[in-house]
Design an enzyme around this catalytic site. Structure first.
Site, PDB file in Angstrom:
ATOM      1  N   GLU B  50      -9.512   4.113   0.048  1.00 60.08           N
ATOM      2  CA  GLU B  50      -8.373   3.513   0.356  1.00 60.08           C
ATOM      3  C   GLU B  50      -8.606   2.442   1.478  1.00 60.08           C
ATOM      4  O   GLU B  50      -7.750   1.370   1.373  1.00 60.08           O
ATOM      5  CB  GLU B  50      -7.160   4.511   0.754  1.00 60.08           C
ATOM      6  CG  GLU B  50      -6.631   5.250  -0.436  1.00 60.08           C
ATOM      7  CD  GLU B  50      -7.345   6.644  -0.463  1.00 60.08           C
ATOM      8  OE1 GLU B  50      -8.657   6.913  -0.091  1.00 60.08           O
ATOM      9  OE2 GLU B  50      -7.089   7.474  -1.367  1.00 60.08           O
ATOM     10  N   PHE B 112       1.228  20.290   1.038  1.00 59.83           N
ATOM     11  CA  PHE B 112      -0.052  19.681   0.696  1.00 59.83           C
ATOM     12  C   PHE B 112      -0.032  18.240   0.735  1.00 59.83           C
ATOM     13  O   PHE B 112       0.728  17.415   0.070  1.00 59.83           O
ATOM     14  CB  PHE B 112      -0.304  20.163  -0.693  1.00 59.83           C
ATOM     15  CG  PHE B 112      -1.702  19.732  -1.386  1.00 59.83           C
ATOM     16  CD1 PHE B 112      -2.888  20.047  -0.525  1.00 59.83           C
ATOM     17  CD2 PHE B 112      -1.915  18.724  -2.340  1.00 59.83           C
ATOM     18  CE1 PHE B 112      -4.264  19.537  -1.002  1.00 59.83           C
ATOM     19  CE2 PHE B 112      -2.786  18.209  -2.841  1.00 59.83           C
ATOM     20  CZ  PHE B 112      -4.235  18.716  -2.064  1.00 59.83           C
ATOM     21  N   GLN B 113      -1.247  17.580   1.313  1.00 63.17           N
ATOM     22  CA  GLN B 113      -1.016  16.152   1.565  1.00 63.17           C
ATOM     23  C   GLN B 113      -0.107  15.288   2.092  1.00 63.17           C
ATOM     24  O   GLN B 113       0.331  14.354   1.871  1.00 63.17           O
ATOM     25  CB  GLN B 113      -1.678  15.548   0.264  1.00 63.17           C
ATOM     26  CG  GLN B 113      -3.020  15.856  -0.461  1.00 63.17           C
ATOM     27  CD  GLN B 113      -3.325  15.000  -1.534  1.00 63.17           C
ATOM     28  OE1 GLN B 113      -2.647  14.193  -2.127  1.00 63.17           O
ATOM     29  NE2 GLN B 113      -4.904  14.958  -1.492  1.00 63.17           N
ATOM     30  N   LYS B 162       8.082  11.101  -3.409  1.00 64.20           N
ATOM     31  CA  LYS B 162       7.459  11.481  -4.686  1.00 64.20           C
ATOM     32  C   LYS B 162       9.104  11.253  -5.396  1.00 64.20           C
ATOM     33  O   LYS B 162       9.151  10.747  -6.319  1.00 64.20           O
ATOM     34  CB  LYS B 162       6.840  12.689  -4.843  1.00 64.20           C
ATOM     35  CG  LYS B 162       6.243  12.763  -6.172  1.00 64.20           C
ATOM     36  CD  LYS B 162       5.329  13.853  -6.387  1.00 64.20           C
ATOM     37  CE  LYS B 162       4.799  14.046  -7.845  1.00 64.20           C
ATOM     38  NZ  LYS B 162       3.750  14.874  -8.016  1.00 64.20           N
ATOM     39  N   MET B 478     -25.941  -5.502  16.995  1.00 65.54           N
ATOM     40  CA  MET B 478     -25.026  -5.776  18.075  1.00 65.54           C
ATOM     41  C   MET B 478     -25.109  -4.812  19.312  1.00 65.54           C
ATOM     42  O   MET B 478     -25.175  -5.153  20.211  1.00 65.54           O
ATOM     43  CB  MET B 478     -23.681  -6.312  17.676  1.00 65.54           C
ATOM     44  CG  MET B 478     -22.733  -6.815  18.873  1.00 65.54           C
ATOM     45  SD  MET B 478     -23.772  -8.414  19.360  1.00 65.54           S
ATOM     46  CE  MET B 478     -22.566  -9.728  18.546  1.00 65.54           C
TER      47      MET B 478
END
Lengths: 187, 573
Positions: B50, B112-113, B162, B478
């Site tokens: 993502e 969940f999630q 959802k 760097m």
């Protein structure tokens, strides 16, 4: 951002009354390192808007940044920095004083000098309700502390400009309400 | 037909002119995904992670000037987006991000999630929304695009539970376009000031007239405001040298006689010194970032400052402005330029030319070794300065900014404020999707490249022909440089002793992979990559312990400038 020459500024903000708005504001204060010394929130004259009063510690530069960053939040509609001398500021304090019969008179006497009310009495405690500006409440608490305070609850200041002083030169910046950012920034 | 939440999202996006969406599905955004086939003109690009989606949306926006769109599922999908969102926030890039959320009834139950996506993204978005009623979707999407793309642009996130995605509404597909058009944006707390205050503009004119040594500091705001012509007009009319910020690079042609480089930590020494010597800084759409000011209290103390920015909170935030002007740069310059008197600052321009000779920051050592700066120089030559350059963050980013010649707007795409390594792969993907007609070169470091290289699969799958130049020094370069300068060469955790074989890796992904170890191979490899029809990668095995010069160490001022040792041995390539 934190200045050595701290002074207190009172800022009011008109905000959308939506879930999460207080979080947006407090999150901004936290992440930019601004100090809030008190915060009070309640409904405004409009049902969909809340009005907040912040007392902020900081010098003029900090306060300028606070007002600008507050206004940058989409849900904040109007921000006003009201200078101390023109503001009417009040807070409510509930003070539970540990005072048996021998001290009751003294508590009542002090309370009456501060136009505070005794709203509950029990064998060992008196509950004092006081309204006033921050200094007045501080003085009252200091005096009662000698007798014995068991609990203090303060609401934080709510503040408003005096209607009679509108237009006075002493009103420092109604920066955001007029949206003359560029002029304001040069104040 | 009545529209449900998912259909409303797609319909609204189409009406906002969205063509491409970068995303990755998951449980909480599945209803939206299952609606996508109904909208074939919404092209979905399936990423591998993502973070790739949000960076790609950001790259798309920087190059196209239109908001980029990314979406992902709840929980880890949303949190993986955050680096890209924060990057867009720091560099004021307009993106609209949609996340799935657990069903309304489950919010707050640690389902969940489930994560508090609006809470997590609150400090790194310009604004965000949690949609609790599907009928609010059109209003919210319209507001989101408005907020993202106006004023000081930035990311806006919309979190959609959802069951809101499946909820049926009263909106009808037949009338939706008209309904959407008629939605009034009602944001009483959001009214960006576009027009500069004329009294302040007149004060600015006075300062410009009185100035003997003026400098324009042109930032990212020039690009967002499309104020290139206005900037050029101002510079040419009053003969004011233009120094850009890192993100302002490409807002003013570097081939222009008034172009005076870019300053700061790794900018040209002459630019930084010129700023110190100036008596007036005209800051346009920039924010006096610490990479430019170093120590703010000693920064440009001899000059007055005119600061034009659309965001009032930037004015006098880092450096105090003498004349603050809040407004859109284009609008402000359109008012200001006609009032500016023609002037020649011959003496001042000569002083700057002398500084360029005294401090030749862009010279490349004459050596047989393969220097990373040389690779950039060759890229510049072979592409004739006509590519879109995307970078990651670190040494290669600074060399890419220093040694490529940017003449056209929006040709350097780089994570400035946030400094997000890993931007180079998905950022380039977004840039190429925005401009399929241009060659997009991603100049990458071997470190950052490995953070997001999974998106190579996305490039191949979607035939997005980005070309990669990996400046491979087997170090987090760097950081290594800082260890060399400030920690007595104590190279803790900066060496990659066993990097993958990038050529085989490219081949495994289905790309062209080339390896270059010698100077003489550089240009032909670049040409070969460009001739290849598809994404390609060149692994340039460059000098390992090469440093970026000049350097002003963090929090210090120009007097602490470190220039390339032995400049007499340096010759321009």
């Amino acid at each position: 951002m934190i200045s050595n020459t701290l002074s207190k500024h009172t800022i009011t903000a008109l905000v959308q009354d939506k879930p999460g708005v207080l979080n947006r504001i407090s999150s901004m204060f936290r992440r930019r390192g601004f100090n809030i010394s008190s915060l009070a929130v309640g409904q405004s004259e409009s049902e969909t808007l809340s009005r907040m009063t912040f007392v902020v510690d900081g010098d003029d530069k900090v306060v300028e940044q606070v007002t600008k960053h507050l206004h940058k939040l989409i849900d904040v509609i109007k921000v006003t920095d009201i200078s101390e001398e023109n503001v009417i500021s009040r807070e409510l304090a509930l003070i539970k004083v540990k005072a048996g019969a021998e001290h009751r008179d003294q508590v009542m006497q002090i309370s009456s000098m501060f136009r505070a009310n005794i709203i509950d009495v029990s064998k060992d405690f008196l509950l004092v309700e006081a309204t006033g500006d921050e200094n007045k409440i501080n003085s009252l608490i200091n005096l009662l502390r000698d007798i014995g305070i068991s609990e203090v609850m303060r609401t934080g200041s709510v503040a408003m400009n005096r209607a009679s002083n509108k237009g006075s030169k002493k009103i420092k910046q109604s920066i955001v309400s007029t949206r003359k950012w560029d002029e304001a920034a040069s104040v | 037909m009545k529209l449900n939440g998912s259909q409303l999202i797609c319909e609204s996006l189409l009406l906002e002119g969205v063509e491409s969406i970068f995303g990755l599905p998951g449980g909480a955004i599945l209803p939206l995904y299952q609606t996508l086939p109904e909208y074939p003109s919404l092209k979905h690009i399936l990423v591998r992670h993502e973070q790739g989606a949000s960076h790609a949306a950001d790259g798309f926006a920087r190059v196209s000037g239109k908001p980029g769109v990314a979406w992902a599922t709840s929980g880890p999908g949303a949190t993986n987006l955050v680096t890209g969102i924060a990057t867009a926030q720091m560099d004021s890039v307009p993106i609209v991000v949609i996340t799935g959320q657990v069903p309304r009834a489950a919010i707050g139950s640690d389902a969940f999630q489930e994560t508090d996506t609006t809470g997590i993204t609150l400090p790194v978005t310009k604004h965000n929304y949690l949609v609790m009623d599907a009928s609010e979707i059109p209003q919210i999407i319209k507001e989101a695009f408005h907020i993202a793309s106006t004023g000081r642009p930035g990311p806006v996130l919309i979190d959609v539970p959802k069951d809101v995605q499946t909820e049926e509404t009263e909106f009808d597909s037949e009338t939706f376009a008209t309904n959407y058009k008629n939605i009034k944006i009602d944001l009483p707390g959001y009214k960006p000031t576009l027009e500069g205050n004329i009294a302040q503009i007149k004060r600015a004119i006075k300062l410009i007239e009185d100035s003997q040594k003026p400098i324009i500091l042109a930032g990212h705001g020039i690009i967002f405001s499309n104020a290139y012509e206005e900037l050029k007009d101002l510079a040419e009319k009053a003969q004011i040298p233009v120094i850009t910020t890192l993100l302002g690079i490409s807002s003013f042609p570097e081939t222009h006689v008034l172009s005076a480089g870019w300053p700061g930590m790794h900018g040209m020494a002459y630019s930084s010194i010129a700023i110190e010597q100036a008596d007036l800084l005209i800051a346009l759409g920039m924010r006096f970032d610490d990479r430019i000011t170093g120590k703010p209290s000693t920064f440009a103390t001899k000059s007055k400052k005119i600061h034009v920015d659309i965001d009032p909170s930037e004015i006098s935030k880092n450096i105090k402005a003498d004349v603050p002007i809040v407004g859109d740069i284009k609008h402000v310059l359109q008012k200001l330029n006609p009032l500016v008197k023609s002037k020649s600052h011959a003496k001042w321009l000569k002083e700057i030319e002398d500084l360029k000779v005294e401090h030749p920051s862009l010279q490349i050592r004459n050596t047989e070794k393969l220097l990373p700066q040389y690779v950039i120089k060759c890229l510049d030559e072979v592409t004739k300065g006509d590519a879109i350059i995307v970078t990651g963050v670190g040494q290669h980013q600074m060399w890419a900014a220093q040694h490529y010649t940017y003449t056209e707007p929006k040709t350097l795409v780089t994570s400035g404020g946030s400094g997000a390594m890993g931007y180079e792969v998905p950022g380039a993907m977004g840039a190429q999707v925005a401009r399929p007609d241009k060659t997009v070169w991603s100049i990458a470091g071997d470190g950052g490249f490995q953070m997001t290289m999974a998106e190579l699969a996305t490039l191949v799958e979607n035939k997005i022909p980005v070309k990669f130049a990996i400046l491979n020094n087997n170090f987090l370069g760097m950081v290594r440089q800082w260890q060399e300068f400030f920690f007595d060469k104590d190279y803790v955790a900066t060496e990659y002793s066993r990097n993958p074989d990038f050529v085989k890796l490219a081949e495994a992904f289905g790309m062209l992979g080339l390896k270059v170890t010698e100077k003489k191979q550089v240009k032909s490899a670049i040409q070969k990559a460009m001739d290849y029809d598809g994404p390609a990668l060149i692994d340039f095995v460059v000098e390992e312990e090469e440093n970026v010069y000049p350097m002003i160490p963090a929090g210090q001022s120009v007097e602490n400038l470190i220039e390339e040792p032995n400049p007499e041995k340096a010759v321009s390539s």
